[in-house]
Design an enzyme around this catalytic site. Structure first.
Site, PDB file in Angstrom:
ATOM      1  N   HIS A 195      12.166  -2.849  -1.507  1.00 51.64           N
ATOM      2  CA  HIS A 195      10.824  -2.418  -1.911  1.00 51.64           C
ATOM      3  C   HIS A 195      10.783  -0.885  -1.961  1.00 51.64           C
ATOM      4  O   HIS A 195      10.837  -0.217  -0.936  1.00 51.64           O
ATOM      5  CB  HIS A 195       9.802  -2.938  -0.904  1.00 51.64           C
ATOM      6  CG  HIS A 195       8.391  -2.937  -1.401  1.00 51.64           C
ATOM      7  ND1 HIS A 195       8.014  -2.377  -2.599  1.00 51.64           N
ATOM      8  CD2 HIS A 195       7.234  -3.440  -0.854  1.00 51.64           C
ATOM      9  CE1 HIS A 195       6.704  -2.533  -2.769  1.00 51.64           C
ATOM     10  NE2 HIS A 195       6.220  -3.174  -1.724  1.00 51.64           N
ATOM     11  N   TYR A 239       5.002   3.041  -0.634  1.00 53.27           N
ATOM     12  CA  TYR A 239       5.676   2.853   0.639  1.00 53.27           C
ATOM     13  C   TYR A 239       6.840   3.844   0.752  1.00 53.27           C
ATOM     14  O   TYR A 239       7.031   4.691  -0.114  1.00 53.27           O
ATOM     15  CB  TYR A 239       6.092   1.393   0.798  1.00 53.27           C
ATOM     16  CG  TYR A 239       4.879   0.478   0.822  1.00 53.27           C
ATOM     17  CD1 TYR A 239       3.853   0.706   1.733  1.00 53.27           C
ATOM     18  CD2 TYR A 239       4.728  -0.565  -0.089  1.00 53.27           C
ATOM     19  CE1 TYR A 239       2.713  -0.099   1.752  1.00 53.27           C
ATOM     20  CE2 TYR A 239       3.596  -1.368  -0.075  1.00 53.27           C
ATOM     21  CZ  TYR A 239       2.592  -1.129   0.838  1.00 53.27           C
ATOM     22  OH  TYR A 239       1.462  -1.913   0.852  1.00 53.27           O
ATOM     23  N   ARG A 294      -0.765 -13.339  -7.507  1.00 58.88           N
ATOM     24  CA  ARG A 294      -2.111 -13.865  -7.260  1.00 58.88           C
ATOM     25  C   ARG A 294      -2.365 -15.218  -7.900  1.00 58.88           C
ATOM     26  O   ARG A 294      -3.065 -16.056  -7.344  1.00 58.88           O
ATOM     27  CB  ARG A 294      -3.166 -12.858  -7.751  1.00 58.88           C
ATOM     28  CG  ARG A 294      -3.170 -11.543  -7.011  1.00 58.88           C
ATOM     29  CD  ARG A 294      -4.261 -10.631  -7.559  1.00 58.88           C
ATOM     30  NE  ARG A 294      -4.220  -9.330  -6.945  1.00 58.88           N
ATOM     31  CZ  ARG A 294      -3.559  -8.280  -7.432  1.00 58.88           C
ATOM     32  NH1 ARG A 294      -2.863  -8.406  -8.548  1.00 58.88           N
ATOM     33  NH2 ARG A 294      -3.579  -7.119  -6.812  1.00 58.88           N
TER      34      ARG A 294
END
Length: 460
Positions: free
Chosen positions: A235, A240, A426
């Site tokens: 990631h 991040y 989602r």
């Protein structure tokens, strides 16, 4: 009873679960040759094969223990959710962002893989996913300056409530880290003394910290292999830690990990190399990036520069030589000043994915591209991975999508696909059976789970 009448169990798991007659989400043998869209054809990556091109993207659930002996370990909740996506035909199911260090979690309730004690729970989830014919994946992560925050349902009850998590609630306010350190480097720019702030100020990682961090990424990858995981994703998106290093907005270091493009990408390159060195040669390695920060037109971007599509193309060209197999193309998340309304730009990331794929093809570089972001409809999913699919005319309320898809076609050559696989998040939370519905709407006769055969959609 004939041998063929025996309800056989899946081998290699410590409990009985029936072996599916045909792997769910794959075309039945009766499907006419040439009638199956690319979306429902297999995709081989190193020694693994996806049964179709639909991947369940990592989705944060904030549902692991924050303290005690089970800290960071997956639970039966994860079998119930992730297992259901596998049961209903997804090709690859990713476990959410998983901290390679305790302070790398987004929240105290996020999973981790910094300890061997966390392996058995991950293996249990992985085993069930694979027993349903899917591949299991894990997204390894470090949240950097966006760590030690609370689950969103806690922070969103009242907009005045801080996202910060204190020590007494399992947080680590004194050990939030980033490429830069100090109050001015908190994600929202508010110092720790400001009670309205939502994020802790980070301390700056030194070179020894970075060396240890790279080692911890490799150790977490080895644990993932021990847990039976099929695919690892790094990631490096959404603001991040690795994204913070990539961006000149959040990385203004003067050592070998800051400044030039080469220096800002160094920690990511070192981590990719470290992981590739400890995982099996046949194991796929994915990378998720924010292909743009959407900061080009902001004061921040004009002052410092930003990570943009051109930067992502440069990075993408390095990846095949480093052993990365698929680039997962997302965007945004590194600064609140970003300028895009993602929910009004349905194919915003797919168009960028198409451009990156086209640039790689020009140089005969082999890197698979994954498209992600608000993929919800059958035609939309089909056209992203179909040769010439972006030029297909869409109907009715999809006129705006058609305009954006047409723009993407101009970035590709000869009707090339916009991506090689799609990652959906989602929509699976809304519809765990989304793969089966998409197949039905596209007129593809795919296999259903044994236990659901009597309720399968009628043929169109």
């Amino acid at each position: 009873m004939a041998a063929s009448d025996v309800n056989k169990g899946v081998p290699g798991v410590p409990y009985f679960t029936p072996q599916h007659l045909i792997s769910p989400g794959t075309p039945n043998p009766s499907a006419k040759p040439g009638s199956v869209p690319t979306l429902f054809t297999p995709l081989k990556i190193r020694d693994t094969t996806l049964r179709n091109r639909i991947i369940v993207a990592p989705m944060c659930q904030y549902s692991t223990a924050a303290t005690g002996s089970e800290i960071g370990a997956l639970t039966d909740y994860h079998i119930a959710t992730l297992g259901h996506y596998a049961l209903k035909g997804s090709a690859l199911v990713f476990v959410e962002a998983t901290g390679v260090q305790p302070n790398g979690r987004i929240s105290p309730n996020c999973p981790g893989l910094w300890s061997d004690a966390q392996i058995p729970a991950l293996r249990r989830v992985s085993d069930f996913i694979k027993s349903q014919g899917a591949l299991s994946g894990i997204q390894l992560a470090h949240a950097g300056r966006k760590s030690s925050t609370a689950a969103p349902w806690l922070s969103s009850k009242d907009r005045k409530v801080s996202l910060r998590t204190q020590k007494e609630n399992g947080g680590w306010p004194d050990n939030v880290v980033g490429p830069m350190g100090g109050d001015e480097w908190s994600w929202d720019g508010k110092p720790n003394s400001d009670p309205t702030g939502g994020f802790w100020a980070p301390r700056q990682l030194n070179e020894q910290d970075i060396k240890e961090l790279v080692g911890d990424w490799a150790s977490a990858a080895k644990r993932a292999v021990q847990a039976g995981i099929d695919v690892i994703e790094i990631h490096a998106a959404h603001g991040y830690l690795f994204h913070q290093f990539l961006s000149p907005v959040t990385n203004q270091r003067s050592d070998k990990y800051g400044g030039s493009f080469e220096n800002r990408t160094r920690i990511l390159v070192e981590t990719i190399q470290a992981i590739r060195a400890v995982i099996p040669e046949g194991m796929p390695l994915f990378l998720r990036i924010s292909s743009t920060e959407w900061l080009e037109d902001t004061d921040l971007g004009k002052k410092f520069g930003s990570w943009d599509v051109e930067s992502s193309i440069l990075l993408a060209k390095m990846l095949p030589g480093l052993g990365v197999d698929l680039l997962d193309v997302s965007s945004g998340g590194n600064a609140g000043a970003q300028k895009i309304n993602m929910f009004e730009s349905k194919d915003y990331q797919t168009r960028i994915a198409a451009r990156i794929r086209s640039e790689l093809k020009k140089e005969n570089l082999k890197l698979l591209i994954g498209a992600v972001g608000l993929i919800t409809e059958a035609d939309q999913a089909r056209d992203i991975v179909e040769e010439g699919g972006a030029a297909r005319k869409l109907n009715g309320n999809e006129v705006e999508i058609a305009k954006e898809a047409a723009a993407a076609v101009k970035m590709t050559e000869g009707g090339e696909p916009m991506a090689d696989a799609i990652l959906v998040a989602r929509q699976f939370m809304r519809e765990p059976e989304w793969v089966l519905r998409v197949a039905w709407q596209l007129g593809v006769d795919v296999a259903w789970p044994n236990q659901f055969l009597r309720v399968r959609f009628p043929k169109l």
